[in-house]
Design a protein around this motif. Structure first.
Motif, PDB file in Angstrom:
ATOM      1  N   THR A 110       0.851  -1.187   0.000  1.00 11.52           N
ATOM      2  CA  THR A 110       0.000   0.000   0.000  1.00 11.52           C
ATOM      3  C   THR A 110       0.887   1.238   0.000  1.00 11.52           C
ATOM      4  O   THR A 110       2.098   1.139   0.240  1.00 11.52           O
ATOM      5  CB  THR A 110      -0.931  -0.001   1.235  1.00 11.52           C
ATOM      6  OG1 THR A 110      -1.795   1.130   1.174  1.00 11.52           O
ATOM      7  CG2 THR A 110      -0.150   0.041   2.530  1.00 11.52           C
ATOM      8  N   PHE A 111       0.304   2.376  -0.252  1.00  7.37           N
ATOM      9  CA  PHE A 111       1.053   3.620  -0.090  1.00  7.37           C
ATOM     10  C   PHE A 111       1.391   3.780   1.381  1.00  7.37           C
ATOM     11  O   PHE A 111       0.632   3.341   2.252  1.00  7.37           O
ATOM     12  CB  PHE A 111       0.236   4.826  -0.566  1.00  7.37           C
ATOM     13  CG  PHE A 111       0.090   4.907  -2.050  1.00  7.37           C
ATOM     14  CD1 PHE A 111       1.166   5.240  -2.861  1.00  7.37           C
ATOM     15  CD2 PHE A 111      -1.130   4.653  -2.659  1.00  7.37           C
ATOM     16  CE1 PHE A 111       1.031   5.318  -4.239  1.00  7.37           C
ATOM     17  CE2 PHE A 111      -1.285   4.726  -4.030  1.00  7.37           C
ATOM     18  CZ  PHE A 111      -0.198   5.065  -4.817  1.00  7.37           C
ATOM     19  N   ILE A 112       2.530   4.402   1.660  1.00  4.14           N
ATOM     20  CA  ILE A 112       2.907   4.667   3.043  1.00  4.14           C
ATOM     21  C   ILE A 112       3.055   6.166   3.243  1.00  4.14           C
ATOM     22  O   ILE A 112       3.361   6.908   2.309  1.00  4.14           O
ATOM     23  CB  ILE A 112       4.216   3.951   3.427  1.00  4.14           C
ATOM     24  CG1 ILE A 112       5.361   4.373   2.504  1.00  4.14           C
ATOM     25  CG2 ILE A 112       4.031   2.444   3.443  1.00  4.14           C
ATOM     26  CD1 ILE A 112       6.736   3.937   2.967  1.00  4.14           C
ATOM     27  N   LEU A 113       2.828   6.589   4.479  1.00  9.35           N
ATOM     28  CA  LEU A 113       3.006   7.996   4.816  1.00  9.35           C
ATOM     29  C   LEU A 113       4.485   8.255   5.075  1.00  9.35           C
ATOM     30  O   LEU A 113       5.146   7.452   5.739  1.00  9.35           O
ATOM     31  CB  LEU A 113       2.190   8.349   6.055  1.00  9.35           C
ATOM     32  CG  LEU A 113       0.679   8.168   5.939  1.00  9.35           C
ATOM     33  CD1 LEU A 113       0.000   8.529   7.258  1.00  9.35           C
ATOM     34  CD2 LEU A 113       0.123   9.007   4.805  1.00  9.35           C
ATOM     35  N   PRO A 114       5.023   9.344   4.534  1.00  7.45           N
ATOM     36  CA  PRO A 114       6.422   9.664   4.810  1.00  7.45           C
ATOM     37  C   PRO A 114       6.613   9.884   6.317  1.00  7.45           C
ATOM     38  O   PRO A 114       5.777  10.498   6.972  1.00  7.45           O
ATOM     39  CB  PRO A 114       6.664  10.966   4.046  1.00  7.45           C
ATOM     40  CG  PRO A 114       5.580  11.018   3.018  1.00  7.45           C
ATOM     41  CD  PRO A 114       4.407  10.312   3.635  1.00  7.45           C
ATOM     42  N   GLY A 115       7.700   9.374   6.839  1.00 12.27           N
ATOM     43  CA  GLY A 115       7.980   9.562   8.260  1.00 12.27           C
ATOM     44  C   GLY A 115       8.834   8.450   8.794  1.00 12.27           C
ATOM     45  O   GLY A 115       9.613   7.829   8.080  1.00 12.27           O
ATOM     46  N   GLY A 116       8.671   8.185  10.076  1.00 10.46           N
ATOM     47  CA  GLY A 116       9.452   7.151  10.743  1.00 10.46           C
ATOM     48  C   GLY A 116      10.613   7.764  11.484  1.00 10.46           C
ATOM     49  O   GLY A 116      10.516   8.841  12.067  1.00 10.46           O
ATOM     50  N   ALA A 117      11.739   7.064  11.462  1.00  7.77           N
ATOM     51  CA  ALA A 117      12.952   7.548  12.117  1.00  7.77           C
ATOM     52  C   ALA A 117      13.362   8.883  11.484  1.00  7.77           C
ATOM     53  O   ALA A 117      13.086   9.123  10.302  1.00  7.77           O
ATOM     54  CB  ALA A 117      14.062   6.510  11.959  1.00  7.77           C
ATOM     55  N   PRO A 118      14.012   9.761  12.269  1.00  8.59           N
ATOM     56  CA  PRO A 118      14.403  11.064  11.703  1.00  8.59           C
ATOM     57  C   PRO A 118      15.176  10.960  10.389  1.00  8.59           C
ATOM     58  O   PRO A 118      14.901  11.710   9.452  1.00  8.59           O
ATOM     59  CB  PRO A 118      15.242  11.701  12.817  1.00  8.59           C
ATOM     60  CG  PRO A 118      14.676  11.109  14.066  1.00  8.59           C
ATOM     61  CD  PRO A 118      14.333   9.680  13.703  1.00  8.59           C
ATOM     62  N   ALA A 119      16.123  10.041  10.283  1.00  7.82           N
ATOM     63  CA  ALA A 119      16.882   9.908   9.031  1.00  7.82           C
ATOM     64  C   ALA A 119      15.969   9.491   7.884  1.00  7.82           C
ATOM     65  O   ALA A 119      16.102   9.984   6.759  1.00  7.82           O
ATOM     66  CB  ALA A 119      18.022   8.906   9.196  1.00  7.82           C
ATOM     67  N   ALA A 120      15.028   8.600   8.150  1.00 10.92           N
ATOM     68  CA  ALA A 120      14.086   8.158   7.112  1.00 10.92           C
ATOM     69  C   ALA A 120      13.184   9.308   6.683  1.00 10.92           C
ATOM     70  O   ALA A 120      12.943   9.506   5.489  1.00 10.92           O
ATOM     71  CB  ALA A 120      13.260   6.979   7.611  1.00 10.92           C
ATOM     72  N   ALA A 121      12.673  10.059   7.649  1.00  8.06           N
ATOM     73  CA  ALA A 121      11.811  11.198   7.318  1.00  8.06           C
ATOM     74  C   ALA A 121      12.575  12.224   6.489  1.00  8.06           C
ATOM     75  O   ALA A 121      12.037  12.788   5.527  1.00  8.06           O
ATOM     76  CB  ALA A 121      11.267  11.831   8.604  1.00  8.06           C
ATOM     77  N   THR A 122      13.836  12.447   6.810  1.00  5.91           N
ATOM     78  CA  THR A 122      14.665  13.387   6.044  1.00  5.91           C
ATOM     79  C   THR A 122      14.888  12.866   4.631  1.00  5.91           C
ATOM     80  O   THR A 122      14.867  13.641   3.666  1.00  5.91           O
ATOM     81  CB  THR A 122      15.999  13.639   6.767  1.00  5.91           C
ATOM     82  OG1 THR A 122      15.718  14.166   8.071  1.00  5.91           O
ATOM     83  CG2 THR A 122      16.874  14.617   6.008  1.00  5.91           C
ATOM     84  N   LEU A 123      15.078  11.567   4.492  1.00  7.52           N
ATOM     85  CA  LEU A 123      15.227  10.987   3.153  1.00  7.52           C
ATOM     86  C   LEU A 123      13.937  11.124   2.347  1.00  7.52           C
ATOM     87  O   LEU A 123      13.989  11.318   1.127  1.00  7.52           O
ATOM     88  CB  LEU A 123      15.665   9.525   3.254  1.00  7.52           C
ATOM     89  CG  LEU A 123      17.119   9.339   3.702  1.00  7.52           C
ATOM     90  CD1 LEU A 123      17.373   7.895   4.127  1.00  7.52           C
ATOM     91  CD2 LEU A 123      18.084   9.778   2.611  1.00  7.52           C
ATOM     92  N   HIS A 124      12.787  11.054   3.007  1.00 10.21           N
ATOM     93  CA  HIS A 124      11.523  11.292   2.299  1.00 10.21           C
ATOM     94  C   HIS A 124      11.452  12.746   1.811  1.00 10.21           C
ATOM     95  O   HIS A 124      11.004  13.005   0.685  1.00 10.21           O
ATOM     96  CB  HIS A 124      10.326  10.988   3.202  1.00 10.21           C
ATOM     97  CG  HIS A 124       9.930   9.543   3.249  1.00 10.21           C
ATOM     98  ND1 HIS A 124       9.491   8.862   2.125  1.00 10.21           N
ATOM     99  CD2 HIS A 124       9.892   8.658   4.279  1.00 10.21           C
ATOM    100  CE1 HIS A 124       9.196   7.608   2.463  1.00 10.21           C
ATOM    101  NE2 HIS A 124       9.438   7.461   3.760  1.00 10.21           N
ATOM    102  N   VAL A 125      11.900  13.690   2.638  1.00 15.45           N
ATOM    103  CA  VAL A 125      11.933  15.091   2.195  1.00 15.45           C
ATOM    104  C   VAL A 125      12.894  15.222   1.013  1.00 15.45           C
ATOM    105  O   VAL A 125      12.570  15.867   0.006  1.00 15.45           O
ATOM    106  CB  VAL A 125      12.334  16.043   3.340  1.00 15.45           C
ATOM    107  CG1 VAL A 125      12.537  17.465   2.817  1.00 15.45           C
ATOM    108  CG2 VAL A 125      11.273  16.037   4.439  1.00 15.45           C
ATOM    109  N   ALA A 126      14.051  14.588   1.110  1.00 19.69           N
ATOM    110  CA  ALA A 126      15.024  14.629   0.014  1.00 19.69           C
ATOM    111  C   ALA A 126      14.407  14.083  -1.269  1.00 19.69           C
ATOM    112  O   ALA A 126      14.635  14.620  -2.357  1.00 19.69           O
ATOM    113  CB  ALA A 126      16.280  13.840   0.392  1.00 19.69           C
TER     114      ALA A 126
END
Length: 187
Positions: A110-126
Protein backbone atom coordinates in the motif's frame (compact mmCIF):
# COMPACT_ATOMS: atom_id res chain seq x y z
CA UNK A 1 40.02 32.71 -3.32
CA UNK A 2 37.35 34.98 -1.89
CA UNK A 3 33.86 33.62 -1.35
CA UNK A 4 32.32 36.68 -2.93
CA UNK A 5 32.98 37.86 -6.47
CA UNK A 6 30.34 40.62 -6.85
CA UNK A 7 29.69 39.39 -10.40
CA UNK A 8 26.19 38.24 -9.47
CA UNK A 9 25.16 41.57 -7.97
CA UNK A 10 23.36 42.40 -11.21
CA UNK A 11 21.07 39.34 -10.91
CA UNK A 12 23.01 37.14 -13.33
CA UNK A 13 25.22 34.12 -12.84
CA UNK A 14 27.93 32.56 -14.95
CA UNK A 15 27.76 29.12 -16.52
CA UNK A 16 30.82 26.84 -16.41
CA UNK A 17 31.18 26.89 -20.18
CA UNK A 18 30.96 30.65 -20.34
CA UNK A 19 28.11 33.08 -20.72
CA UNK A 20 25.77 34.53 -18.14
CA UNK A 21 22.08 33.99 -17.52
CA UNK A 22 19.57 35.58 -15.13
CA UNK A 23 19.44 33.90 -11.73
CA UNK A 24 15.73 33.34 -12.42
CA UNK A 25 16.53 31.15 -15.46
CA UNK A 26 14.97 27.63 -15.24
CA UNK A 27 18.43 26.08 -15.55
CA UNK A 28 19.60 27.91 -12.43
CA UNK A 29 16.43 26.84 -10.60
CA UNK A 30 17.17 23.24 -11.60
CA UNK A 31 20.74 23.07 -10.40
CA UNK A 32 19.93 25.22 -7.37
CA UNK A 33 17.37 22.59 -6.39
CA UNK A 34 19.97 19.86 -6.95
CA UNK A 35 22.16 21.80 -4.50
CA UNK A 36 19.25 21.92 -2.02
CA UNK A 37 18.83 18.16 -2.41
CA UNK A 38 22.52 17.71 -1.65
CA UNK A 39 22.08 19.65 1.59
CA UNK A 40 19.12 17.43 2.59
CA UNK A 41 21.32 14.37 2.09
CA UNK A 42 23.92 16.04 4.29
CA UNK A 43 21.26 16.50 6.97
CA UNK A 44 20.22 12.85 6.65
CA UNK A 45 23.86 11.84 7.20
CA UNK A 46 23.88 13.68 10.54
CA UNK A 47 20.93 11.55 11.67
CA UNK A 48 22.55 8.18 11.04
CA UNK A 49 23.51 5.83 13.83
CA UNK A 50 27.13 4.79 14.29
CA UNK A 51 26.36 1.29 13.01
CA UNK A 52 25.02 2.72 9.72
CA UNK A 53 28.42 3.48 8.18
CA UNK A 54 27.39 1.65 5.00
CA UNK A 55 24.55 4.15 4.51
CA UNK A 56 26.89 7.03 5.39
CA UNK A 57 29.20 5.90 2.58
CA UNK A 58 26.32 5.61 0.10
CA UNK A 59 24.87 9.03 0.96
CA UNK A 60 28.29 10.64 0.66
CA UNK A 61 28.74 9.01 -2.76
CA UNK A 62 25.30 10.30 -3.82
CA UNK A 63 26.28 13.80 -2.69
CA UNK A 64 29.35 13.61 -4.93
CA UNK A 65 27.17 12.50 -7.83
CA UNK A 66 24.87 15.48 -7.22
CA UNK A 67 27.86 17.81 -7.64
CA UNK A 68 28.39 16.10 -10.99
CA UNK A 69 24.72 16.66 -11.88
CA UNK A 70 25.09 20.35 -11.03
CA UNK A 71 28.26 20.67 -13.09
CA UNK A 72 26.57 18.89 -16.01
CA UNK A 73 23.60 21.25 -15.86
CA UNK A 74 25.84 24.32 -15.54
CA UNK A 75 27.94 23.41 -18.58
CA UNK A 76 26.21 23.76 -21.95
CA UNK A 77 26.49 20.63 -24.09
CA UNK A 78 28.26 22.54 -26.85
CA UNK A 79 30.81 24.00 -24.44
CA UNK A 80 34.49 23.24 -24.79
CA UNK A 81 34.82 23.32 -21.01
CA UNK A 82 35.76 19.97 -19.55
CA UNK A 83 33.24 18.65 -17.07
CA UNK A 84 31.87 15.40 -15.78
CA UNK A 85 28.75 14.30 -17.60
CA UNK A 86 26.12 12.01 -16.15
CA UNK A 87 26.14 8.74 -18.09
CA UNK A 88 24.14 5.53 -18.19
CA UNK A 89 26.68 4.03 -15.75
CA UNK A 90 25.52 6.50 -13.08
CA UNK A 91 21.92 5.37 -13.54
CA UNK A 92 22.93 1.71 -13.57
CA UNK A 93 24.67 2.15 -10.21
CA UNK A 94 21.49 3.66 -8.72
CA UNK A 95 19.43 0.77 -10.05
CA UNK A 96 21.85 -1.75 -8.52
CA UNK A 97 21.48 -0.03 -5.13
CA UNK A 98 17.69 -0.03 -5.43
CA UNK A 99 17.66 -3.75 -6.25
CA UNK A 100 20.09 -4.57 -3.43
CA UNK A 101 18.13 -2.65 -0.80
CA UNK A 102 14.67 -3.71 -1.98
CA UNK A 103 15.71 -7.35 -1.64
CA UNK A 104 16.04 -6.70 2.10
CA UNK A 105 12.60 -5.09 2.49
CA UNK A 106 9.13 -6.54 2.92
CA UNK A 107 7.01 -6.07 -0.22
CA UNK A 108 5.14 -2.81 -0.43
CA UNK A 109 1.39 -3.50 -0.42
CA UNK A 110 0.00 0.00 0.00
CA UNK A 111 1.05 3.62 -0.09
CA UNK A 112 2.91 4.67 3.04
CA UNK A 113 3.01 8.00 4.82
CA UNK A 114 6.42 9.66 4.81
CA UNK A 115 7.98 9.56 8.26
CA UNK A 116 9.45 7.15 10.74
CA UNK A 117 12.95 7.55 12.12
CA UNK A 118 14.40 11.06 11.70
CA UNK A 119 16.88 9.91 9.03
CA UNK A 120 14.09 8.16 7.11
CA UNK A 121 11.81 11.20 7.32
CA UNK A 122 14.67 13.39 6.04
CA UNK A 123 15.23 10.99 3.15
CA UNK A 124 11.52 11.29 2.30
CA UNK A 125 11.93 15.09 2.20
CA UNK A 126 15.02 14.63 0.01
CA UNK A 127 12.94 12.44 -2.32
CA UNK A 128 10.38 15.22 -2.80
CA UNK A 129 13.13 17.79 -3.43
CA UNK A 130 14.61 15.39 -5.99
CA UNK A 131 11.22 15.19 -7.75
CA UNK A 132 11.09 19.00 -7.82
CA UNK A 133 14.59 19.12 -9.33
CA UNK A 134 13.42 16.64 -11.94
CA UNK A 135 10.45 18.84 -12.85
CA UNK A 136 12.71 21.88 -13.09
CA UNK A 137 15.09 20.03 -15.42
CA UNK A 138 12.09 19.21 -17.63
CA UNK A 139 11.26 22.92 -17.68
CA UNK A 140 14.87 23.87 -18.47
CA UNK A 141 14.90 21.34 -21.31
CA UNK A 142 12.22 23.44 -23.00
CA UNK A 143 14.77 26.27 -23.34
CA UNK A 144 18.17 24.55 -23.31
CA UNK A 145 19.82 21.52 -24.83
CA UNK A 146 20.83 19.43 -21.83
CA UNK A 147 22.23 15.98 -21.23
CA UNK A 148 19.12 13.72 -21.15
CA UNK A 149 20.88 11.35 -18.73
CA UNK A 150 20.48 14.01 -16.00
CA UNK A 151 16.70 13.63 -16.15
CA UNK A 152 16.95 9.83 -15.98
CA UNK A 153 19.41 10.10 -13.08
CA UNK A 154 17.10 12.31 -11.02
CA UNK A 155 14.13 10.07 -11.74
CA UNK A 156 16.04 7.00 -10.55
CA UNK A 157 17.57 8.85 -7.58
CA UNK A 158 14.13 9.73 -6.26
CA UNK A 159 13.25 6.02 -6.41
CA UNK A 160 16.43 5.18 -4.50
CA UNK A 161 15.69 7.81 -1.84
CA UNK A 162 12.24 6.27 -1.31
CA UNK A 163 13.78 2.82 -0.91
CA UNK A 164 16.46 4.22 1.41
CA UNK A 165 13.82 5.80 3.65
CA UNK A 166 11.99 2.46 3.86
CA UNK A 167 15.27 0.63 4.43
CA UNK A 168 16.28 2.90 7.35
CA UNK A 169 12.90 2.37 9.00
CA UNK A 170 13.08 -1.38 8.43
CA UNK A 171 16.63 -1.65 9.74
CA UNK A 172 15.72 0.31 12.87
CA UNK A 173 12.51 -1.64 13.45
CA UNK A 174 10.35 1.44 12.88
CA UNK A 175 6.96 0.50 11.46
CA UNK A 176 5.77 2.19 8.29
CA UNK A 177 2.42 3.90 8.49
CA UNK A 178 0.14 2.77 5.66
CA UNK A 179 -2.03 5.38 4.01
CA UNK A 180 -5.67 4.70 4.65
CA UNK A 181 -8.04 6.81 2.57
CA UNK A 182 -10.72 8.39 4.65
CA UNK A 183 -14.26 7.47 3.81
CA UNK A 184 -16.26 10.60 3.25
CA UNK A 185 -19.98 10.55 3.46
CA UNK A 186 -21.86 11.77 0.42
CA UNK A 187 -24.69 13.12 2.54
Amino acid sequence: MKIYTRTGDDGTTGLFGGGRVPKSHPLIAAYGTVDELNAWLGLARTQLLSEESDLETLLQRLQGMLFEVGADLATPLDSRARTVRIKADHIDSLEREIDRLEAQLPPLKTFILPGGAPAAATLHVARTVCRRAERLVVEALQQETLNPEVLRFLNRLSDLLFVLARWVNHRRGTAETPWMPEKHSTA
